[in-house]
Design a protein around this motif. Structure first.
Motif, short mmCIF file in Angstrom:
data_model
loop_
_atom_site.label_atom_id
_atom_site.label_comp_id
_atom_site.label_asym_id
_atom_site.label_seq_id
_atom_site.Cartn_x
_atom_site.Cartn_y
_atom_site.Cartn_z
N LEU A 134 17.46 -16.86 1.49
CA LEU A 134 17.18 -16.87 2.92
C LEU A 134 15.72 -16.53 3.19
O LEU A 134 15.07 -17.15 4.02
CB LEU A 134 18.10 -15.88 3.66
N VAL A 135 15.18 -15.55 2.46
CA VAL A 135 13.77 -15.17 2.61
C VAL A 135 12.88 -16.30 2.12
O VAL A 135 11.92 -16.68 2.77
CB VAL A 135 13.46 -13.86 1.85
N GLY A 136 13.20 -16.88 0.97
CA GLY A 136 12.37 -17.93 0.38
C GLY A 136 12.30 -19.19 1.21
O GLY A 136 11.30 -19.89 1.22
N TYR A 137 13.38 -19.51 1.90
CA TYR A 137 13.38 -20.68 2.77
C TYR A 137 12.81 -20.37 4.14
O TYR A 137 12.61 -21.25 4.95
CB TYR A 137 14.81 -21.21 2.95
N GLY A 138 12.60 -19.09 4.43
CA GLY A 138 12.07 -18.72 5.72
C GLY A 138 13.13 -18.76 6.82
O GLY A 138 12.82 -18.64 7.99
N PRO A 151 3.84 -15.85 -0.22
CA PRO A 151 4.20 -14.70 -1.05
C PRO A 151 5.17 -15.02 -2.19
O PRO A 151 5.38 -14.19 -3.07
CB PRO A 151 4.86 -13.73 -0.05
N ASN A 152 5.72 -16.21 -2.22
CA ASN A 152 6.68 -16.59 -3.26
C ASN A 152 5.92 -17.02 -4.52
O ASN A 152 5.88 -18.19 -4.89
CB ASN A 152 7.60 -17.70 -2.76
N TRP A 160 7.90 -14.04 5.83
CA TRP A 160 8.36 -13.47 4.57
C TRP A 160 8.65 -11.99 4.83
O TRP A 160 7.73 -11.24 5.18
CB TRP A 160 7.29 -13.63 3.50
N LEU A 161 9.89 -11.61 4.68
CA LEU A 161 10.31 -10.23 4.91
C LEU A 161 9.84 -9.69 6.26
O LEU A 161 9.34 -8.58 6.37
CB LEU A 161 9.86 -9.33 3.76
#
Length: 184
Positions: A31-35, A130-131, A155-156
């Motif tokens: 979920l974080v990586g896909y935004g 950030p990934n 990101w976060l």
């Protein structure tokens, strides 16, 4: 399975795996990586699956072959723009499949398919800045950074850039698992 290496294979996108795909998509790291900030219900995912199976996008189930038996481990997707022979690339890996090079291998196989079967001339993607692990995996598979969309993602909970990367057919040096199969 359609194309394979010793450790990874791509096969058909499968309706019987909708619950597995949905489980992967609910992983907080994904979920974080896909935004994307909100999870999806299984019912909504099942409805979406029916539409995806009818669409013109190229979706593959990624299989992990390291244990001998093929184990579903992710999905790769090409969203083609047929008018210009390009496609956007998306990859999703199961939490248990990450960090072992499977994403890089699945990306290489998908690029191999894109350039040697569908004759695309360029494949592109966006990744949140950030990934770092994702960016490294894409670079190993053959993508190059071509720019950034400033402050386009989260990101976060913090605003971040989205990095735009591409791979072009002329730069794809393989290794190809497709070209040796075609008589020349």
């Amino acid at each position: 399975m359609w194309i394979t290496t010793d450790t990874c294979a791509l096969g058909p996108y499968r309706a019987d795996l909708v619950e597995t795909y949905w489980r992967w998509e609910q992983d907080p790291a994904l979920l974080v990586g896909y935004g994307r900030q909100s999870p999806e219900s299984l019912e909504a995912r099942t409805e979406g699956m029916a539409q995806q199976l009818q669409g013109g996008n190229l979706r593959f189930t990624v299989y992990d072959l390291t244990s001998g038996d093929p184990v579903p481990a992710g999905v790769t997707t090409l969203l083609p723009d047929d008018a210009v022979r390009t496609a956007e690339y998306i990859v999703m890996l199961a939490p248990e499949a990450r960090g072992r090079g499977l994403g890089t291998e699945a990306t290489r196989l998908t690029l191999d398919y894109a350039f040697h079967i569908t004759n695309l001339r360029m494949v592109w993607l966006k990744v949140l800045a950030p990934n770092r692990a994702g960016i490294r995996a894409y670079e190993k598979a053959g993508f190059r950074t071509v720019g950034a969309l400033r402050q386009a993602g989260y990101w976060l909970g913090k605003v971040c850039d989205e990095i735009v990367m591409d791979a072009v057919a002329d730069d794809f040096t393989g290794p190809s698992v497709i070209t040796p199969l075609v008589p020349g």
